[in-house]
Design a protein around this motif. Structure first.
Motif, PDB file in Angstrom:
ATOM      1  N   ARG A  52       0.829  -1.207   0.000  1.00  0.00           N
ATOM      2  CA  ARG A  52       0.000   0.000   0.000  1.00  0.00           C
ATOM      3  C   ARG A  52       0.863   1.256   0.000  1.00  0.00           C
ATOM      4  NH1 ARG A  52      -3.356   3.077  -1.876  1.00  0.00           N
ATOM      5  NH2 ARG A  52      -4.536   4.395  -0.488  1.00  0.00           N
ATOM      6  N   GLU A  79       1.954   1.928  -3.466  1.00  0.00           N
ATOM      7  CA  GLU A  79       0.839   2.490  -4.239  1.00  0.00           C
ATOM      8  C   GLU A  79       0.656   3.974  -3.928  1.00  0.00           C
ATOM      9  OE1 GLU A  79      -2.427   0.073  -3.007  1.00  0.00           O
ATOM     10  OE2 GLU A  79      -1.865  -1.612  -4.307  1.00  0.00           O
ATOM     11  N   GLN A 106       0.993   7.204  -6.390  1.00  0.00           N
ATOM     12  CA  GLN A 106      -0.065   8.207  -6.561  1.00  0.00           C
ATOM     13  C   GLN A 106       0.468   9.608  -6.261  1.00  0.00           C
ATOM     14  OE1 GLN A 106      -2.838   6.223  -3.855  1.00  0.00           O
ATOM     15  NE2 GLN A 106      -4.356   6.232  -5.505  1.00  0.00           N
TER      16      GLN A 106
END
Length: 161
Positions: free
Chosen positions: A57, A60, A64
């Motif tokens: 996560r 990720e 982003q």
């Protein structure tokens, strides 16, 4: 691949990008860092789901953040309220168009990062937006769509106050 035109965005669209970036950096990432730190202290990391998920996560979120940062860096903020010629379709215009069957549709030309077709917000680089650029009320514009060519007449143009 670079676009042939600047990455225009409205002030509201830029504020949303900034809010998304700030939320990821100030809320989401610290929360995941805390989980990963806690999970790392629990010993064996190879079968530690919290640790493995947290690391995934975090990657990720970092991806982003990188994308949002690039979008904000490349963005050219344009406030449609300051458009000098409000008689023609330019960035930020809300345009009512009619097709050959007299079906009316209202669209607002916004940055490609702000597109929301369901809300009538179409990207500046879309086929309809490209065809409408510079048009005045009464102008006919031909648009090549996936379903074929369509002609649209510009019925009304307005800009935010």
């Amino acid at each position: 691949m670079a676009t042939p035109y600047p990455n225009y965005i409205t002030p509201e669209g830029f504020a949303k990008l900034r809010a998304d970036y700030d939320h990821l950096l100030g809320v989401e990432r610290p929360r995941i860092v805390e989980v990963v730190s806690w999970a790392a202290g629990n010993g064996d990391r190879s079968e530690n789901g919290d640790y493995l998920y947290g690391r995934k996560r975090m990657r990720e979120i970092d991806g982003q953040l990188k994308r949002l940062s690039k979008k904000m860096k490349d963005a050219k903020v344009v406030d449609p309220r300051h458009q000098p010629d409000k008689s023609r379709v330019y960035f930020g215009a809300t345009v009512t168009i009619a097709d050959e069957d007299d079906n009316h549709r209202t669209v607002t030309l916004v940055g490609n990062d702000e597109t929301d077709v369901d809300a009538g917000r179409i990207g500046w680089g879309s086929p309809i937006a490209r065809a409408l650029r510079g048009a005045a009320v009464g102008d006919l514009r031909r648009v090549m769509l996936p379903a074929g060519e369509r002609d649209y007449e510009v019925m009304a143009i307005r800009y935010p106050d």
